[in-house]
Motif scaffolding. Structure first.
Motif, PDB file in Angstrom:
ATOM      1  N   TYR A  77     -42.358 -28.869  -9.640  1.00  0.00           N
ATOM      2  CA  TYR A  77     -41.335 -28.141 -10.322  1.00  0.00           C
ATOM      3  C   TYR A  77     -41.688 -27.350 -11.555  1.00  0.00           C
ATOM      4  N   ASP A  81     -40.369 -23.152 -12.359  1.00  0.00           N
ATOM      5  CA  ASP A  81     -39.734 -23.042 -13.365  1.00  0.00           C
ATOM      6  C   ASP A  81     -39.801 -23.986 -14.785  1.00  0.00           C
ATOM      7  N   PRO A  83     -38.647 -26.306 -17.171  1.00  0.00           N
ATOM      8  CA  PRO A  83     -37.255 -26.396 -17.717  1.00  0.00           C
ATOM      9  C   PRO A  83     -37.401 -27.018 -19.296  1.00  0.00           C
ATOM     10  N   SER A  84     -38.811 -27.269 -19.487  1.00  0.00           N
ATOM     11  CA  SER A  84     -39.069 -27.705 -21.100  1.00  0.00           C
ATOM     12  C   SER A  84     -38.802 -26.578 -22.076  1.00  0.00           C
TER      13      SER A  84
ATOM     14  N   ASP C  23     -34.923 -31.285 -19.684  1.00  0.00           N
ATOM     15  CA  ASP C  23     -35.733 -31.813 -18.554  1.00  0.00           C
ATOM     16  C   ASP C  23     -35.060 -33.351 -18.205  1.00  0.00           C
ATOM     17  N   PHE C 102     -34.866 -30.390 -11.919  1.00  0.00           N
ATOM     18  CA  PHE C 102     -34.511 -31.441 -13.030  1.00  0.00           C
ATOM     19  C   PHE C 102     -33.853 -30.755 -14.170  1.00  0.00           C
ATOM     20  N   ASP C 103     -33.588 -29.478 -14.229  1.00  0.00           N
ATOM     21  CA  ASP C 103     -33.029 -28.861 -15.380  1.00  0.00           C
ATOM     22  C   ASP C 103     -31.646 -28.989 -15.174  1.00  0.00           C
ATOM     23  N   LYS C 106     -29.243 -25.741 -15.000  1.00  0.00           N
ATOM     24  CA  LYS C 106     -29.173 -25.573 -13.702  1.00  0.00           C
ATOM     25  C   LYS C 106     -28.286 -26.424 -12.908  1.00  0.00           C
TER      26      LYS C 106
END
Lengths: 184, 149, 112
Positions: A77, A81, A83-84, C23, C102-103, C106
């Motif tokens: 993942y 995208d 997410p960090s 995260d 995992f965001d 979102k």
């Protein structure tokens, strides 16, 4: 070298390791960095004369790494995208706030007993009478299973509940996904 | 070649020998919990890691044949109940919950310290089985595909 | 005192991760960092200069020993931490299965 120097070195190492674990992009490196922090903590326990804790911390760290890698490693993942990436302003505000907390809490640490000179009011009784009253040479065992066995009972209950919770969460998934497929 | 589950033959052969040493070491740590560093928690995790070693080396199907997972669930619950049972026997014998009702024995002997070794064994069984079961159930799902297998 | 401050910095690093990271995995890692710091803090209190570990041995003479009480408390704390980590991992896995990410920003915006 005095023990304090060693501990300062280990703690600095742990701080650097945890910052790396949080900021690194690659997931595997991040999990390994957290493992390094935990193993350094185990070494610190050895320096602080707590071999029981060093053994347990060492083993649990290995176990935690295995769980994390089993659960998270296969996903891609973070390539799709990312997410960090975080909000710069939010990060700045957080760092400033935490720095202020650190600055104002330094006075509190001056009030604590100095390192290496604990009060040991309760512990004196345990150290003098523990072996004769419980018959156990390991005084930590004597405390957790005799003097404070209620603690251990509560701890076993918490562990039981946490494990039960994990199993339940995973099992619900099986059924609910099945019904979702049925609906779809 | 579908049945080639787990790791290579080298890892499997080493595991076949080493896993029993791991178990023996875990049991040693549990039984000597009142004399040396260690105890129920540490020894329990060693036993769980031994199971995990077999699981990682041999794969899921082998574990299903080798171990009775339902029995492990029962073992976990039984050790928790026995822990409370020992506490209640303590009330009956001496008047305090979890009181040490057995003979203290001589210091530094293996069979001494009353109920402490018993409780250590129960905690070790419980922690070892419970932790293995968590990993086992986590591994039952391939969440890449967004669902169980 | 410098040791206490460094240990507190470690706790703050964990807090920083919990507050700013999006995260879920990083949040779980930050929680375990906070746990390390709390455990180490208790054990730092227990240390006594020139003392040995609180386990009697058959041959040696009686020496000064460190405080065994915080060690007993931390021993249970470590085990509970692992249980919490396992449960959080299970939760995260389940969230990923439902939302495919995992965001947490979102996850918040997606409904049902």
């Amino acid at each position: 070298m005095p023990i304090e120097t060693w501990l300062i070195f280990i703690l600095g190492f742990m701080i650097v390791g945890s910052i790396m674990a949080l900021e690194i992009k690659d997931l595997l490196s991040s999990i390994i960095a957290i493992g390094i922090v935990g193993l350094a903590l185990s070494v610190a326990f050895l320096f602080l004369q707590a071999p029981d804790l060093a053994i347990v911390q060492f083993l649990f760290e290995i176990f935690a790494i295995i769980i994390l890698i089993l659960a998270f490693l296969k996903k891609e993942y973070h390539k799709k995208d990312d997410p960090s990436n975080t909000n710069k302003i939010l990060t700045l505000v957080t760092v400033i706030t935490l720095g202020a907390i650190l600055f104002f809490s330094i006075d509190v640490f001056k009030a604590l007993p100095a390192f290496g000179e604990p009060y040991m009011n309760t512990a004196k009784y345990y150290l003098e009478n523990g072996a004769t009253e419980t018959g156990s040479a390991n005084l930590v065992s004597a405390i957790i299973l005799d003097y404070r066995a209620y603690d251990t009972l509560g701890e076993v209950t918490v562990l039981f509940t946490a494990i039960l919770g994990a199993l339940t969460i995973i099992r619900i998934k099986k059924k609910s996904s099945g019904t979702e497929e049925d609906v779809v | 070649m579908k049945s080639q589950e787990g790791m290579t033959i080298i890892v499997k052969t080493v595991t076949r020998i080493s896993v029993w040493l791991i178990f023996v070491y875990g049991i040693y740590i549990i039984f000597h919990g009142h004399l040396t560093p260690g105890g129920g928690f540490g020894g329990g995790v060693i036993i769980a890691l031994g199971f995990l070693n077999v699981f990682l080396a041999y794969g899921k199907e082998y574990i299903k044949k080798w171990l009775n997972i339902g029995l492990l669930h029962d073992l976990e619950a039984t050790s928790a109940i026995l822990f409370v049972g020992i506490g209640i026997i303590g009330i009956a014998m001496t008047g305090g919950f979890l009181a040490n009702f057995l003979s203290k024995g001589t210091l530094f002997r293996l069979f001494s310290a009353g109920t402490i070794p018993l409780l250590n064994i129960l905690i070790g069984a419980k922690v070892g089985v419970a932790l293995f079961l968590v990993v086992w159930s986590l591994s039952l799902f391939h969440i890449d595909e967004g669902g169980e297998q | 005192m410098i040791l206490y401050i460094l240990c507190f910095i470690l706790l703050l690093v964990g807090l920083y991760g919990v507050l700013t990271k999006k995260d879920l995995i990083k949040i779980i890692l930050s929680l375990s960092i906070m746990g390390y710091a709390a455990n180490l803090f208790l054990i730092l209190f227990a240390y006594k200069n020139d003392a040995i570990f609180p386990i009697l041995s058959e041959s040696a003479v009686q020496e000064a020993m460190v405080d065994p009480l915080p060690q007993a408390l931390v021993l249970t704390s470590i085990v509970i931490e692992l249980g919490i980590t396992a449960m959080l991992v299970a939760l995260a896995v389940r969230l990923y299965q439902k939302y495919k990410t995992f965001d947490i920003t979102k996850i918040r915006s997606l409904s049902g």
